[in-house]
Design a protein around this motif. Sequence first.
Motif, PDB file in Angstrom:
ATOM      1  N   SER A  32      51.307  48.035  45.172  1.00  0.00           N
ATOM      2  CA  SER A  32      50.590  47.339  44.096  1.00  0.00           C
ATOM      3  C   SER A  32      50.725  48.142  42.806  1.00  0.00           C
ATOM      4  O   SER A  32      50.380  49.331  42.777  1.00  0.00           O
ATOM      5  CB  SER A  32      49.109  47.204  44.474  1.00  0.00           C
ATOM      6  OG  SER A  32      48.319  47.010  43.328  1.00  0.00           O
ATOM      7  N   THR A  33      51.208  47.497  41.754  1.00  0.00           N
ATOM      8  CA  THR A  33      51.318  48.201  40.460  1.00  0.00           C
ATOM      9  C   THR A  33      49.934  48.560  39.931  1.00  0.00           C
ATOM     10  O   THR A  33      49.779  49.557  39.241  1.00  0.00           O
ATOM     11  CB  THR A  33      52.084  47.354  39.426  1.00  0.00           C
ATOM     12  OG1 THR A  33      51.457  46.075  39.330  1.00  0.00           O
ATOM     13  CG2 THR A  33      53.550  47.197  39.797  1.00  0.00           C
ATOM     14  N   ASN A  34      48.916  47.738  40.234  1.00  0.00           N
ATOM     15  CA  ASN A  34      47.560  48.095  39.796  1.00  0.00           C
ATOM     16  C   ASN A  34      47.105  49.383  40.474  1.00  0.00           C
ATOM     17  O   ASN A  34      46.565  50.285  39.822  1.00  0.00           O
ATOM     18  CB  ASN A  34      46.565  46.976  40.134  1.00  0.00           C
ATOM     19  CG  ASN A  34      46.302  46.059  38.948  1.00  0.00           C
ATOM     20  OD1 ASN A  34      47.195  45.827  38.147  1.00  0.00           O
ATOM     21  ND2 ASN A  34      45.091  45.529  38.847  1.00  0.00           N
ATOM     22  N   GLN A  56      56.948  43.790  44.576  1.00  0.00           N
ATOM     23  CA  GLN A  56      55.606  44.275  44.927  1.00  0.00           C
ATOM     24  C   GLN A  56      55.234  43.726  46.306  1.00  0.00           C
ATOM     25  O   GLN A  56      55.269  42.519  46.531  1.00  0.00           O
ATOM     26  CB  GLN A  56      54.599  43.820  43.875  1.00  0.00           C
ATOM     27  CG  GLN A  56      53.172  44.255  44.156  1.00  0.00           C
ATOM     28  CD  GLN A  56      52.227  43.877  43.030  1.00  0.00           C
ATOM     29  OE1 GLN A  56      51.875  44.696  42.211  1.00  0.00           O
ATOM     30  NE2 GLN A  56      51.839  42.621  43.004  1.00  0.00           N
ATOM     31  N   GLY A  59      50.424  43.022  46.784  1.00  0.00           N
ATOM     32  CA  GLY A  59      49.751  42.694  45.522  1.00  0.00           C
ATOM     33  C   GLY A  59      48.285  42.343  45.738  1.00  0.00           C
ATOM     34  O   GLY A  59      47.933  41.666  46.700  1.00  0.00           O
ATOM     35  N   ARG A  60      47.459  42.831  44.838  1.00  0.00           N
ATOM     36  CA  ARG A  60      46.025  42.561  44.929  1.00  0.00           C
ATOM     37  C   ARG A  60      45.670  41.435  43.964  1.00  0.00           C
ATOM     38  O   ARG A  60      46.167  41.385  42.843  1.00  0.00           O
ATOM     39  CB  ARG A  60      45.230  43.809  44.542  1.00  0.00           C
ATOM     40  CG  ARG A  60      45.729  45.051  45.279  1.00  0.00           C
ATOM     41  CD  ARG A  60      44.685  46.106  45.449  1.00  0.00           C
ATOM     42  NE  ARG A  60      44.312  46.830  44.262  1.00  0.00           N
ATOM     43  CZ  ARG A  60      44.094  48.147  44.249  1.00  0.00           C
ATOM     44  NH1 ARG A  60      44.259  48.858  45.366  1.00  0.00           N
ATOM     45  NH2 ARG A  60      43.702  48.762  43.153  1.00  0.00           N
ATOM     46  N   GLY A  61      44.782  40.542  44.427  1.00  0.00           N
ATOM     47  CA  GLY A  61      44.308  39.461  43.572  1.00  0.00           C
ATOM     48  C   GLY A  61      42.821  39.604  43.302  1.00  0.00           C
ATOM     49  O   GLY A  61      42.177  40.537  43.794  1.00  0.00           O
ATOM     50  N   ARG A  62      42.283  38.699  42.526  1.00  0.00           N
ATOM     51  CA  ARG A  62      40.846  38.689  42.249  1.00  0.00           C
ATOM     52  C   ARG A  62      40.089  38.352  43.527  1.00  0.00           C
ATOM     53  O   ARG A  62      40.613  37.700  44.423  1.00  0.00           O
ATOM     54  CB  ARG A  62      40.498  37.643  41.187  1.00  0.00           C
ATOM     55  CG  ARG A  62      40.904  38.022  39.772  1.00  0.00           C
ATOM     56  CD  ARG A  62      40.566  36.886  38.814  1.00  0.00           C
ATOM     57  NE  ARG A  62      39.136  36.669  38.761  1.00  0.00           N
ATOM     58  CZ  ARG A  62      38.529  35.500  39.036  1.00  0.00           C
ATOM     59  NH1 ARG A  62      39.233  34.438  39.378  1.00  0.00           N
ATOM     60  NH2 ARG A  62      37.229  35.399  38.960  1.00  0.00           N
ATOM     61  N   TRP A  67      48.030  38.802  46.175  1.00  0.00           N
ATOM     62  CA  TRP A  67      48.977  38.138  45.280  1.00  0.00           C
ATOM     63  C   TRP A  67      50.343  38.209  45.949  1.00  0.00           C
ATOM     64  O   TRP A  67      50.837  39.291  46.264  1.00  0.00           O
ATOM     65  CB  TRP A  67      49.030  38.805  43.901  1.00  0.00           C
ATOM     66  CG  TRP A  67      49.986  38.099  42.989  1.00  0.00           C
ATOM     67  CD1 TRP A  67      51.262  38.485  42.667  1.00  0.00           C
ATOM     68  CD2 TRP A  67      49.760  36.857  42.302  1.00  0.00           C
ATOM     69  NE1 TRP A  67      51.829  37.571  41.814  1.00  0.00           N
ATOM     70  CE2 TRP A  67      50.929  36.562  41.576  1.00  0.00           C
ATOM     71  CE3 TRP A  67      48.680  35.985  42.233  1.00  0.00           C
ATOM     72  CZ2 TRP A  67      51.054  35.416  40.784  1.00  0.00           C
ATOM     73  CZ3 TRP A  67      48.806  34.850  41.449  1.00  0.00           C
ATOM     74  CH2 TRP A  67      49.978  34.578  40.743  1.00  0.00           C
ATOM     75  N   VAL A  77      53.353  43.159  36.854  1.00  0.00           N
ATOM     76  CA  VAL A  77      53.264  44.198  35.840  1.00  0.00           C
ATOM     77  C   VAL A  77      51.802  44.630  35.665  1.00  0.00           C
ATOM     78  O   VAL A  77      50.896  43.809  35.778  1.00  0.00           O
ATOM     79  CB  VAL A  77      53.840  43.695  34.490  1.00  0.00           C
ATOM     80  CG1 VAL A  77      53.140  42.452  33.978  1.00  0.00           C
ATOM     81  CG2 VAL A  77      53.795  44.780  33.416  1.00  0.00           C
ATOM     82  N   LYS A 130      48.814  26.737  39.453  1.00  0.00           N
ATOM     83  CA  LYS A 130      48.703  28.130  38.969  1.00  0.00           C
ATOM     84  C   LYS A 130      50.081  28.770  38.826  1.00  0.00           C
ATOM     85  O   LYS A 130      50.849  28.831  39.791  1.00  0.00           O
ATOM     86  CB  LYS A 130      47.835  28.917  39.958  1.00  0.00           C
ATOM     87  CG  LYS A 130      47.600  30.370  39.569  1.00  0.00           C
ATOM     88  CD  LYS A 130      46.426  30.927  40.362  1.00  0.00           C
ATOM     89  CE  LYS A 130      46.325  32.415  40.277  1.00  0.00           C
ATOM     90  NZ  LYS A 130      45.126  32.928  40.979  1.00  0.00           N
ATOM     91  N   GLY A 133      48.280  34.859  37.407  1.00  0.00           N
ATOM     92  CA  GLY A 133      46.923  35.344  37.657  1.00  0.00           C
ATOM     93  C   GLY A 133      46.785  36.766  37.139  1.00  0.00           C
ATOM     94  O   GLY A 133      47.781  37.491  36.999  1.00  0.00           O
ATOM     95  N   ILE A 134      45.553  37.153  36.857  1.00  0.00           N
ATOM     96  CA  ILE A 134      45.285  38.461  36.260  1.00  0.00           C
ATOM     97  C   ILE A 134      44.167  39.165  37.006  1.00  0.00           C
ATOM     98  O   ILE A 134      43.152  38.545  37.340  1.00  0.00           O
ATOM     99  CB  ILE A 134      44.924  38.283  34.773  1.00  0.00           C
ATOM    100  CG1 ILE A 134      46.216  37.925  34.010  1.00  0.00           C
ATOM    101  CG2 ILE A 134      44.309  39.550  34.171  1.00  0.00           C
ATOM    102  CD1 ILE A 134      46.015  37.104  32.820  1.00  0.00           C
ATOM    103  N   ILE A 150      49.124  41.702  35.838  1.00  0.00           N
ATOM    104  CA  ILE A 150      49.498  40.302  35.644  1.00  0.00           C
ATOM    105  C   ILE A 150      50.610  39.944  36.632  1.00  0.00           C
ATOM    106  O   ILE A 150      51.620  40.645  36.726  1.00  0.00           O
ATOM    107  CB  ILE A 150      50.000  40.053  34.194  1.00  0.00           C
ATOM    108  CG1 ILE A 150      48.962  40.543  33.187  1.00  0.00           C
ATOM    109  CG2 ILE A 150      50.328  38.571  33.988  1.00  0.00           C
ATOM    110  CD1 ILE A 150      49.410  40.489  31.736  1.00  0.00           C
ATOM    111  N   GLY A 151      50.400  38.876  37.362  1.00  0.00           N
ATOM    112  CA  GLY A 151      51.442  38.325  38.223  1.00  0.00           C
ATOM    113  C   GLY A 151      51.807  36.950  37.709  1.00  0.00           C
ATOM    114  O   GLY A 151      50.910  36.139  37.432  1.00  0.00           O
TER     115      GLY A 151
HETATM  116  O1  LIG Z   1      45.102  35.556  40.429  1.00  0.00           O
HETATM  117  C1  LIG Z   1      44.693  36.633  40.881  1.00  0.00           C
HETATM  118  O2  LIG Z   1      43.906  36.689  41.836  1.00  0.00           O
HETATM  119  C2  LIG Z   1      45.140  37.903  40.227  1.00  0.00           C
HETATM  120  C3  LIG Z   1      46.522  38.273  40.629  1.00  0.00           C
HETATM  121  C4  LIG Z   1      46.993  39.557  39.968  1.00  0.00           C
HETATM  122  C5  LIG Z   1      48.337  39.983  40.468  1.00  0.00           C
HETATM  123  C6  LIG Z   1      48.912  41.140  39.698  1.00  0.00           C
HETATM  124  S1  LIG Z   1      50.616  41.431  40.103  1.00  0.00           S
HETATM  125  C7  LIG Z   1      50.590  42.944  39.246  1.00  0.00           C
HETATM  126  C8  LIG Z   1      49.244  43.586  39.524  1.00  0.00           C
HETATM  127  N1  LIG Z   1      49.280  44.390  40.726  1.00  0.00           N
HETATM  128  C9  LIG Z   1      48.478  43.915  41.676  1.00  0.00           C
HETATM  129  O3  LIG Z   1      48.329  44.404  42.806  1.00  0.00           O
HETATM  130  N2  LIG Z   1      47.861  42.787  41.234  1.00  0.00           N
HETATM  131  C10 LIG Z   1      48.230  42.491  39.874  1.00  0.00           C
END
Ligand SMILES: O=C(O)CCCC[C@@H]1SC[C@@H]2NC(=O)N[C@@H]21
Length: 268
Positions: A32-34, A56, A59-62, A67, A77, A130, A133-134, A150-151
């Motif tokens: 995960s870039t975050n 990635q 990926g983590r989402g809200r 993600w 990113v 969609k 997502g952020i 941001i994905g």
């Molecule tokens: O819609 C969402 O739930 C948010 C998604 C966010 C995804 C981006 S991809 C780059 C960054 N790294 C992560 O792990 N998540 C965000």
Amino acid sequence: MERTAQPLDADVLRTSLVGLWAQVDVVERTGSTNADLLAAAAAGAPDRSVLVAEHQEAGRGRLARTWVAPPGSGITVSILLRPTGVPPSRFSWLPLLAGLAALDAVRELTSAPAGLKWPNDLLLGAEPRKVAGILAEVGDHGRPAVVVGIGMNVVASPPDQPGATSLAAEGGPADRTAVLVALLTHLSRREAEWRDARGDPDATRLRADYRAGCASLGSEVRVELPGGAVLTGIAEDVDRDGRLLLLDRAGHRRAVAAGDVVHLRKAD
Ligand SMILES: O=C(O)CCCC[C@@H]1SC[C@@H]2NC(=O)N[C@@H]21
Ligand SMILES: Nc1ncnc2c1ncn2[C@@H]1O[C@H](COP(=O)(O)OP(=O)(O)OP(=O)(O)O)[C@@H](O)[C@H]1O
């Protein structure tokens, strides 16, 4: 995948963004870039560092979701911001501001209808789905740090996500480097304006532009709150903290700071 994905061009990225960001790193693959940028923040990484992953894997989402970004399908990113001079109480605008920058970029690149679902899902197409997502996460190591991730689905959206679409599927470009340049250029401009205004969303066009770009406003919505409770009502506005203001059927007004919105229909 509908089109063949070109690899990201790190040189074009850096050359196009010179002066806007402190550093732009591109890695081949990561979880995960975050997560990576939060760790870098704890180790002292500078304000306005950018980390892009070609691929990635976790990926983590809200709201503790994931993600999904198949290799070559889109953009993943993260941006580290240390907004000195902005009161931390105003940091809640950063995820909305990033959503607006994503909307700016998508509008520059395609004529398909686009709008935001509060707080920051970017929806695209005549039947809105969609496209981006952020996720904003706050570092806690003395100096304030916010990582905005941001994905965006550019070439294609994941096949198992019926509610998702991609820029290319809606007539936009499949060049991920060009999309990243547009996204990071708009984000840099909006973030710099916001910072210069000490985070006041009404001292710039931020709140007005967000209102204009937010498809949730004026709609009847269903909001699932993080604890599981559900509210329905008309989404009337966003307040000075970026919260969604809802008018429910009983005539009560509620301010919602976090939640998952479903658009039911446009209000009469
Ligand atoms: O819609 C969402 O739930 C948010 C998604 C966010 C995804 C981006 S991809 C780059 C960054 N790294 C992560 O792990 N998540 C965000
Ligand atoms: N590339 C993507 N494009 C669009 N939306 C995506 C993408 N990747 C993930 N999502 C969205 O993220 C969420 C998926 O999260 P996740 O799979 O963790 O849970 P879910 O399917 O919503 O179910 P639950 O919330 O019960 O765990 C959904 O809202 C999905 O639409």
